[in-house]
Structure formats: C-alpha cells, structure tokens
Design an enzyme around this catalytic site. Structure first.
Site, PDB file in Angstrom:
ATOM      1  CG  ASN A   1      -3.111   4.191   1.403  1.00 35.67           C
ATOM      2  OD1 ASN A   1      -4.212   4.348   1.914  1.00 35.67           O
ATOM      3  ND2 ASN A   1      -2.520   3.010   1.356  1.00 35.67           N
TER       4      ASN A   1
ATOM      5  CB  SER B   1      -0.931  -0.006   1.214  1.00 34.29           C
ATOM      6  OG  SER B   1      -0.231  -0.380   2.365  1.00 34.29           O
TER       7      SER B   1
ATOM      8  CG  HIS C   1      -3.188  -0.813  -2.855  1.00 33.91           C
ATOM      9  ND1 HIS C   1      -3.463   0.481  -2.516  1.00 33.91           N
ATOM     10  CD2 HIS C   1      -3.170  -1.507  -1.674  1.00 33.91           C
ATOM     11  CE1 HIS C   1      -3.611   0.575  -1.205  1.00 33.91           C
ATOM     12  NE2 HIS C   1      -3.439  -0.621  -0.673  1.00 33.91           N
TER      13      HIS C   1
ATOM     14  CD  GLU D   1      -4.621   3.127  -5.250  1.00 36.85           C
ATOM     15  OE1 GLU D   1      -4.732   4.363  -5.340  1.00 36.85           O
ATOM     16  OE2 GLU D   1      -3.970   2.576  -4.338  1.00 36.85           O
TER      17      GLU D   1
END
Ligand code: CAA
Length: 291
Positions: A198, A127, A148, A160
């Site tokens: 993130n 991540s 991800h 992702e």
C-alpha cells in the site's frame, strides 16, 4: 486451490474476527488448509452472508475444476460461523479482519484478550494502521503481529508479515509459517504506514484520480492504458472500485496522517464520491456502474 501444506504445530483451531470480504476470504483459506476455523461477526446475517460467499466461491472452484467436491465439503466441514466471541476461546491463533479503525481494533483485541489463552497468537489484517500501536493495546504485544492479506484472498498469493517493536522472534516465525501453511507466499514488511504494497499502491491510485479529475483521459482510456501498457490485471480506477472507494479514502487518510506526504492525501473527487455514496463494486456505483 488444492492444499497439501503442513499445518503449524500446535495450531488446530483458528479464529477469524470479521466476516466481510477480507474476513470471509481469510476464513476460507484457513478452513481449506485444514484448520478448524471459527469466524465471528456481530450479527447473524453478516455471518450467513460471509459463509454463503465462501460456499459460492468453492462451488465456482469446483466448476472451474480447481478443486473437487470432496475438498469443498471438507472445507465447509472445517468452517463455523458465530456471533458469540466466547466461541473463540479454544482458538490457537486469532486473525482480526474488522473495520479499519484503530479504536474498534483495540476494543476487539481487549475483548479477545479476556476470552483466549494467554499463549494464543493474535494477528491483525490491518492494511495501514500501526502494528506496534495495536499490539501495545493488548496484554500480549510479544505474541502479536500483522498478517496482511490481499483481495480476493483465495486467489492472491501474497501475505505481508509485519512485526511490531515487541513481537517475539517465535511469534514472527510462527506467523510466517502460518502463512506458508495456507499456501501463501509471505513477504516480510516493515511496521511503516501501508507496509510495502500500500505504500506504493495508494499514491498510484490517488494520482490516477487526480489526473482523471484534471482531464488526462477518460476513465476507460486511463484504465486501458495501464492494463495494456503494463499488463496490470485492472486499471487504477477499476481497482479503486474493486477495493472500495471508502476503504481507499480511509487508508489514504490514515497514511497521510502519519507520513504528512501530499502523495497520500485523498483527492477532492474521491472524498466527494464517498460522501455521495459511490463506494465502488460493493454497492454498484463507483467510477463505473455495476448495477
Ligand atoms: N476458485 C478457484 N480459483 C478461482 C476462482 C474460484 N472460485 N475464481 C477465480 N479463480 C482463479 C482463476 O482460476 C484464475 O486462476 P488462474 O490464473 O490460475 O487460471 C484467477 O483466479 C483469476 O480468475 P479469473 O480469470 O476468472 O478472473 P480475472 O482474470 O478477471 O481476475 C482478479 C480477477 C483476480 C480479481 C484480477 O482481476 C486481479 O488480479 N485484479 C487485481 C486484484 C488486486 O490488485 N488485488 C489487491 C487489491 S489491494 C488489497 O487487497 C490490499 C489493500 O489493503 C487495499
């Protein structure tokens, strides 16, 4: 939940490294999509716990009428747990979902390089770590990419897709098609710390902790404000408990190291909560108590 997606040509067997919360979720969606899925953990009790978690989620899905008993059984029949890395030797794709630690991932891929065919695609569910850096530690950086997933994996639709500097077009397209075959909505994200989600989420969560610490409001009022004010499914402190305070602290440290932006520096309170063993839902105590 009911999948009728086309499987990616040439991909029959999928390996998943790690059977924790993310690994078991990824293994579930792969098996559910129709891939023969082998999930590997270092010890048999973690494998058993992960497989039980999947079975429980599927049984709950049957109760919620999201899938049939037959679909649950078909998913379980596609799923194999192991502690032996060599059982991944027949896999056509391997997804790594182990601890968020660069050296641990490099070691895992070095071992995988030895037991899998050289044409096998490797994906990391990191991540926050650099995809190019992990890829360059393997013998196949052109066949390496980031996939991800988000927690809870069977419920969250986004994946992702991240290409490293040497990821081939063929691998990138295959990764994208693979995510679609799982019934997911892939989004192309850059190989920058935290990718897209993130990059935005972590400073928000950390800021919420800083403001909570400074007395902006009670934990309940901060969370309620964001759920009601923005229709977020969870407020930031509840979401931190859900993600795991240690996980969030670790991701923040990795991102801060690369970006040197104070917005990504883990707040003192978060660090102290982790040190005190308050890790969130996973062990029953975080910003809230779950015991
Ligand atoms: N089988 C099938 N479907 C299931 C299911 C099951 N066993 N359990 C739940 N679901 C489905 C439900 O049917 C429901 O779907 P619909 O909306 O289509 O009806 C959906 O999942 C939500 O379930 P619930 O209504 O029972 O539960 P909830 O409303 O309390 O939602 C939640 C739970 C999905 C976790 C929600 O609170 C949420 O979205 N939270 C935020 C999650 C989030 O932000 N995740 C990302 C974390 S960050 C991350 O993962 C990345 C990182 O790198 C840190």
């Amino acid at each position: 939940m009911t999948k009728s997606n086309t499987l990616v040509a040439g991909v029959r067997n999928v390996g998943v490294l790690g059977c924790g919360l993310m690994g078991s979720g990824i293994a579930q969606v792969c098996a559910q999509a129709g891939y023969r899925t082998i999930v590997r953990e270092v010890d048999s009790s973690t494998v058993a716990k992960g497989i039980d978690r999947i079975e429980g989620f599927l049984a709950d899905g049957v109760n919620r009428k999201k899938l049939t008993n037959e679909q649950k059984d078909a998913t379980m029949a596609n799923l194999f747990g192991t502690t032996n890395l060599e059982d991944l030797s027949e896999c056509d794709v391997v997804i790594e979902a182990i601890v968020e630690d660069l050296q641990a991932k490099l070691d895992a891929f070095e071992a995988l390089d030895k037991v899998t065919r050289s044409d096998v695609m490797f994906a990391s569910n990191t991540s926050s770590l650099c995809i190019t850096e992990i890829a360059e530690g393997t013998a196949r950086p052109n066949r390496f990419l980031g996939l991800h997933f988000f927690s809870p994996v069977p419920v969250m639709s986004i994946v992702e897709v991240i290409r490293g500097l040497n990821t081939s077009d063929e691998t990138y397209n295959k990764g994208f098609a693979f995510a679609v075959s799982l019934g997911k909505e892939p989004v192309s994200a850059p190989d920058q710390p935290g990718f897209i989600v993130n990059r935005l989420l972590i400073p928000y969560l950390l800021h919420a902790v800083r403001l909570y610490e400074s007395g902006l409001g009670t934990r309940e009022d901060i969370d309620k404000s964001m759920t009601l004010g923005l229709r977020h499914p969870m407020g930031p402190l509840t979401l931190l408990d859900f993600v795991g305070l240690d996980t969030a602290h670790n991701i923040a440290n990795i991102m801060y190291k690369e970006l040197r932006d104070p917005a990504y520096a883990s707040p003192a309170l978060l660090k102290r909560m982790v040190l005190a063993g308050r890790l969130g839902r996973k062990n029953g105590r975080g910003f809230y108590d779950y015991l």
